[in-house]
Design a protein around this motif. Sequence first.
Motif, PDB file in Angstrom:
ATOM      1  N   LYS A 176       0.847  -1.184   0.000  1.00  0.00           N
ATOM      2  CA  LYS A 176       0.000   0.000   0.000  1.00  0.00           C
ATOM      3  C   LYS A 176       0.885   1.237   0.000  1.00  0.00           C
ATOM      4  O   LYS A 176       1.953   1.251   0.607  1.00  0.00           O
ATOM      5  CB  LYS A 176      -0.901   0.012   1.245  1.00  0.00           C
ATOM      6  CG  LYS A 176      -1.843  -1.178   1.342  1.00  0.00           C
ATOM      7  CD  LYS A 176      -2.664  -1.116   2.624  1.00  0.00           C
ATOM      8  CE  LYS A 176      -3.593  -2.317   2.739  1.00  0.00           C
ATOM      9  NZ  LYS A 176      -4.360  -2.303   4.006  1.00  0.00           N
ATOM     10  N   THR A 177       0.425   2.271  -0.682  1.00  0.00           N
ATOM     11  CA  THR A 177       1.182   3.518  -0.755  1.00  0.00           C
ATOM     12  C   THR A 177       0.422   4.622  -0.042  1.00  0.00           C
ATOM     13  O   THR A 177      -0.795   4.737  -0.177  1.00  0.00           O
ATOM     14  CB  THR A 177       1.426   3.926  -2.219  1.00  0.00           C
ATOM     15  OG1 THR A 177       2.146   2.881  -2.874  1.00  0.00           O
ATOM     16  CG2 THR A 177       2.235   5.206  -2.298  1.00  0.00           C
ATOM     17  N   ASP A 178       1.134   5.398   0.750  1.00  0.00           N
ATOM     18  CA  ASP A 178       0.513   6.524   1.440  1.00  0.00           C
ATOM     19  C   ASP A 178       1.482   7.698   1.437  1.00  0.00           C
ATOM     20  O   ASP A 178       2.655   7.547   1.077  1.00  0.00           O
ATOM     21  CB  ASP A 178       0.141   6.146   2.878  1.00  0.00           C
ATOM     22  CG  ASP A 178      -1.234   6.673   3.253  1.00  0.00           C
ATOM     23  OD1 ASP A 178      -1.553   7.808   2.835  1.00  0.00           O
ATOM     24  OD2 ASP A 178      -1.976   5.957   3.942  1.00  0.00           O
ATOM     25  N   ASN A 179       0.985   8.862   1.838  1.00  0.00           N
ATOM     26  CA  ASN A 179       1.788  10.080   1.774  1.00  0.00           C
ATOM     27  C   ASN A 179       2.138  10.612   3.153  1.00  0.00           C
ATOM     28  O   ASN A 179       1.334  10.542   4.086  1.00  0.00           O
ATOM     29  CB  ASN A 179       1.041  11.171   0.997  1.00  0.00           C
ATOM     30  CG  ASN A 179       0.887  10.821  -0.472  1.00  0.00           C
ATOM     31  OD1 ASN A 179       1.753  10.179  -1.062  1.00  0.00           O
ATOM     32  ND2 ASN A 179      -0.214  11.236  -1.067  1.00  0.00           N
ATOM     33  N   VAL A 180       3.343  11.147   3.261  1.00  0.00           N
ATOM     34  CA  VAL A 180       3.804  11.831   4.464  1.00  0.00           C
ATOM     35  C   VAL A 180       4.161  13.256   4.059  1.00  0.00           C
ATOM     36  O   VAL A 180       4.954  13.464   3.137  1.00  0.00           O
ATOM     37  CB  VAL A 180       5.045  11.143   5.068  1.00  0.00           C
ATOM     38  CG1 VAL A 180       5.566  11.941   6.255  1.00  0.00           C
ATOM     39  CG2 VAL A 180       4.720   9.718   5.482  1.00  0.00           C
ATOM     40  N   ARG A 181       3.549  14.213   4.729  1.00  0.00           N
ATOM     41  CA  ARG A 181       3.880  15.608   4.442  1.00  0.00           C
ATOM     42  C   ARG A 181       5.029  16.046   5.345  1.00  0.00           C
ATOM     43  O   ARG A 181       5.027  15.775   6.546  1.00  0.00           O
ATOM     44  CB  ARG A 181       2.672  16.510   4.672  1.00  0.00           C
ATOM     45  CG  ARG A 181       2.935  17.969   4.285  1.00  0.00           C
ATOM     46  CD  ARG A 181       1.724  18.838   4.549  1.00  0.00           C
ATOM     47  NE  ARG A 181       1.979  20.231   4.221  1.00  0.00           N
ATOM     48  CZ  ARG A 181       1.148  21.224   4.500  1.00  0.00           C
ATOM     49  NH1 ARG A 181      -0.002  20.962   5.113  1.00  0.00           N
ATOM     50  NH2 ARG A 181       1.451  22.467   4.176  1.00  0.00           N
TER      51      ARG A 181
END
Length: 509
Positions: free
Chosen positions: A238-243
């Motif tokens: 799974k791919t997710d974003n970190v700001r």
Amino acid sequence: MRYSHPNDPNAGRLIESLRHLGYGNYEAVADIVDNSIDADAQNINIRVQTKSNQIIISIADDGRGMSKSILDQAMRLGSLTDRNAESDLGKFGMGLVTASLSMAKKLHVVSRGDDGCWSSAWDVDEIVAQNAFLKHFEAATSDEEELLAEEIGKKKTGTLVLLSKCDNLANKNTSSFASNLRSHLGRVHRYFIGAGRVVTVNGEPVEAIDPLQLADPDTETVLDDVISVTLTDDGEKKTDNVRVRVVLIPESPVTDLDVGKSLKAQGFYVMRNQREVMNAAALGFFTKHNDFNRMRGELFFPGTLDRLVGIEFTKRQVEFEQSLQDQLNNVLIPVCRTIKRREATKKRVQSGEAQLKLHAQSMKVIAEKDKLLIKPKAVIEKRSSPRNGSGVQVDDALDTNKERKNFNRSQLVETRLNCVIREERLGPNGQIYECEMEGRKLVIRYNVEHPFYQRFVTDNMDEARAVTATDFLIYSMASAELKFLDEGDLEAVNNFKAVLSANLRTLLN
């Protein structure tokens, strides 16, 4: 192998252990406030009061309230209530009970949901006396309903949490406790308060406190971008974003809620679903130093990345899984280095020829006696082979290195050290000196604006032995500081040097 024999815990002993899981008082209240925010409460009223010589803490909200079945679950250890990892602030299903009992022996909850008003309570004394996990649970009495109504007014739903028998409060001054709590909640829940949630403590509103001072036009944004991270969950990728955001706060903050430029406040604030879970941490990206006093950063993670982030039970600490640490290192270590280089360069002064010669003489003697000296280990960074950029753009003014390398953790090694003495403007109220390790260099940064330097160096340029003796003294202090210092001692050492510098400033002026 059959697993069928009952193995129930000793309730009396276990409940006492659960009261000491590491919650601080203010963190525990913040955990309860998380539940109110998850219930879509727009108004959260907290009271810290003394009644009949007992401190009582109440947290009331006008959120959805809890039905009979949900309240029954919420008052269990490890509740099975549904949670949305992408938005909810709760995580382990134990926050209401364990956070409450970390401060108080008795927890009483009154909640009005879509099926009426219900009441439930825990009492540690009762659990210990009966050695069983038992709770009160029944329809709320008219008095309890009236108590809830006093807090939520005409709202149809809401919840009241009452903590009594508060025997584990570090601060028993209710006014001071309330003031500290306002500051803590203002920082931890700043984005929710900024979005319109109203939180009060003893009738006074909680103001959002932004350690990055983003509203100040003089705050400089160094980096604000998104990193895509991959998580493998049950064999599925799974791919997710970190700001990631890094700023330099103004040289002279003027806001009333200024958190101050200090070692304690510099660093990264970790945000989970917009809620702060760790504050002012180095996280392996840099070593705290006065050159970073203006630097603040934020890392925004969704709850879906909890396993990679390694969030701790009380939501106060994180420990990144190595793959995530590596990806963040690639972006943030170069940024931190560039900030440090820029801030240090601003302070540097052009030394006169005479000073350079005398300091060079001191450095030569130190180098000749290197093997005899007790000194700190060198900081040697292990790197993997270079690789192409990560795709994250950094302000060109701060990042001249377009090709990024994969930065791993540094290691300390015994090796020959070179001493470097520099002269910098650290302010008339600054410390006598600052020091740090730069690879195999022990760097000493004299404060030319402190009267110590003026008296023992500037005024003794014709006395070479006096100047070199001063250099040797400062070198020896710096070596001891860096040899025995770890990050946990940083604030104490900084305070020690501040007092030393202040007293000498007074005596020498």
